[in-house]
Design an enzyme around this catalytic site. Structure first.
Site, PDB file in Angstrom:
ATOM      1  N   SER A   1       0.829  -1.199   0.000  1.00  0.00           N
ATOM      2  CA  SER A   1       0.000   0.000   0.000  1.00  0.00           C
ATOM      3  C   SER A   1       0.874   1.263   0.000  1.00  0.00           C
ATOM      4  O   SER A   1       1.624   1.501  -0.935  1.00  0.00           O
ATOM      5  CB  SER A   1      -0.965  -0.029   1.187  1.00  0.00           C
ATOM      6  OG  SER A   1      -1.972   0.944   1.057  1.00  0.00           O
TER       7      SER A   1
ATOM      8  N   ASP B   1      -9.120  -4.788  -6.225  1.00  0.00           N
ATOM      9  CA  ASP B   1      -8.811  -3.854  -5.138  1.00  0.00           C
ATOM     10  C   ASP B   1      -9.893  -2.773  -5.075  1.00  0.00           C
ATOM     11  O   ASP B   1     -10.066  -2.000  -6.013  1.00  0.00           O
ATOM     12  CB  ASP B   1      -7.437  -3.224  -5.377  1.00  0.00           C
ATOM     13  CG  ASP B   1      -6.894  -2.498  -4.147  1.00  0.00           C
ATOM     14  OD1 ASP B   1      -7.707  -2.018  -3.337  1.00  0.00           O
ATOM     15  OD2 ASP B   1      -5.659  -2.419  -4.013  1.00  0.00           O
TER      16      ASP B   1
ATOM     17  N   HIS C   1      -7.662  -5.275  -1.406  1.00  0.00           N
ATOM     18  CA  HIS C   1      -6.432  -4.571  -1.018  1.00  0.00           C
ATOM     19  C   HIS C   1      -5.478  -5.458  -0.225  1.00  0.00           C
ATOM     20  O   HIS C   1      -4.264  -5.313  -0.315  1.00  0.00           O
ATOM     21  CB  HIS C   1      -6.791  -3.320  -0.216  1.00  0.00           C
ATOM     22  CG  HIS C   1      -5.646  -2.375  -0.052  1.00  0.00           C
ATOM     23  ND1 HIS C   1      -4.946  -1.866  -1.122  1.00  0.00           N
ATOM     24  CD2 HIS C   1      -5.070  -1.844   1.057  1.00  0.00           C
ATOM     25  CE1 HIS C   1      -3.993  -1.058  -0.683  1.00  0.00           C
ATOM     26  NE2 HIS C   1      -4.048  -1.028   0.626  1.00  0.00           N
TER      27      HIS C   1
END
Length: 226
Positions: free
Chosen positions: A92, A166, A200
């Site tokens: 991330s 995602d 994610h």
């Protein structure tokens, strides 16, 4: 590592974790590669500070590179790392950090692994992480913090991994797809892995094992002292 913004040096210097905390190894934790005889520096602090009228991200790149240099100097001093064989990675915002370090400090690392990141800040124009200004208010900052726009400066191998579904609005898979295209267009050794049905974070056993397999192969190919 995961850069974090602060408005004062005092706040950045606070101790937020006990030395007596047990290590936790998650499904895709880099600590798993200890079994493969890699030394791992897990979670070094990367404070991004902006005091007074200054905003932290206005000097994000400079502070990020300085923190990375300090971390490398320490592990080399401890005798647990070879300066010529150090990889960098993150998930991330840590993936975003990884790409920026390879773009702006190309001599520090031999390769990188970036998972589920955002690399083009023009695709997150109304703010990201702790950045509250829009791209119209801080255009230069958004540009300087976009490794996608500096893909021509990257020379070291970079592995990109992303969940195919995602749903984090700041890290849609187009971020990795566009970045991968830019890297390939400039001849950078790179690979894009899309994990089916994953968001994610990666949950399915098959996805976790595939992710670990790709990371292990990448490290063994590009991060060694031979």
């Amino acid at each position: 590592a995961y850069p974090k913004e602060f408005k004062s040096k005092e706040a950045a210097g606070q101790v937020r974790k006990s030395h007596f905390t047990f290590s936790y190894i998650g499904g895709t934790s880099p600590l798993l590669f200890l079994a493969e005889k890699f030394a791992i520096l897990d979670g070094p602090t990367m404070p991004i500070i902006g005091e007074g009228e200054e905003e932290p991200n206005d000097t994000y790149i400079e502070q990020l590179v300085t923190s990375a240099e300090a971390a490398i100097e320490k592990v080399v001093e401890l005798g647990v790392a070879d300066k010529s064989a150090i990889a960098v990675g993150g998930h991330s915002y840590g993936a975003f950090m990884t790409a920026n370090l390879l773009a702006h400090a190309p001599d520090l690392f031999c390769c990188g692994i970036a998972r589920s990141g955002a690399y083009n800040r023009t695709l997150t124009p109304f703010g990201f992480q702790a950045e509250e200004r829009t791209i119209w208010q801080a255009q230069d900052t958004y540009i300087q913090m976009s490794p996608y726009l500096f893909a021509n400066k990257i020379t070291k191998p970079l592995l990109l991994i992303h969940g195919d579904e995602d749903n984090n609005p700041g890290t849609t898979k187009i971020q990795s797809e566009r970045f991968f295209s830019a890297l390939k267009g400039h001849g950078v050794p790179s690979k894009l892995v899309l994990l089916p049905h994953e968001s994610h974070g990666y949950r399915a056993k098959e996805s976790v094992l595939h992710c670990l397999h790709e990371m292990e192969d990448w490290l063994k190919k590009y991060c060694n002292d031979n």
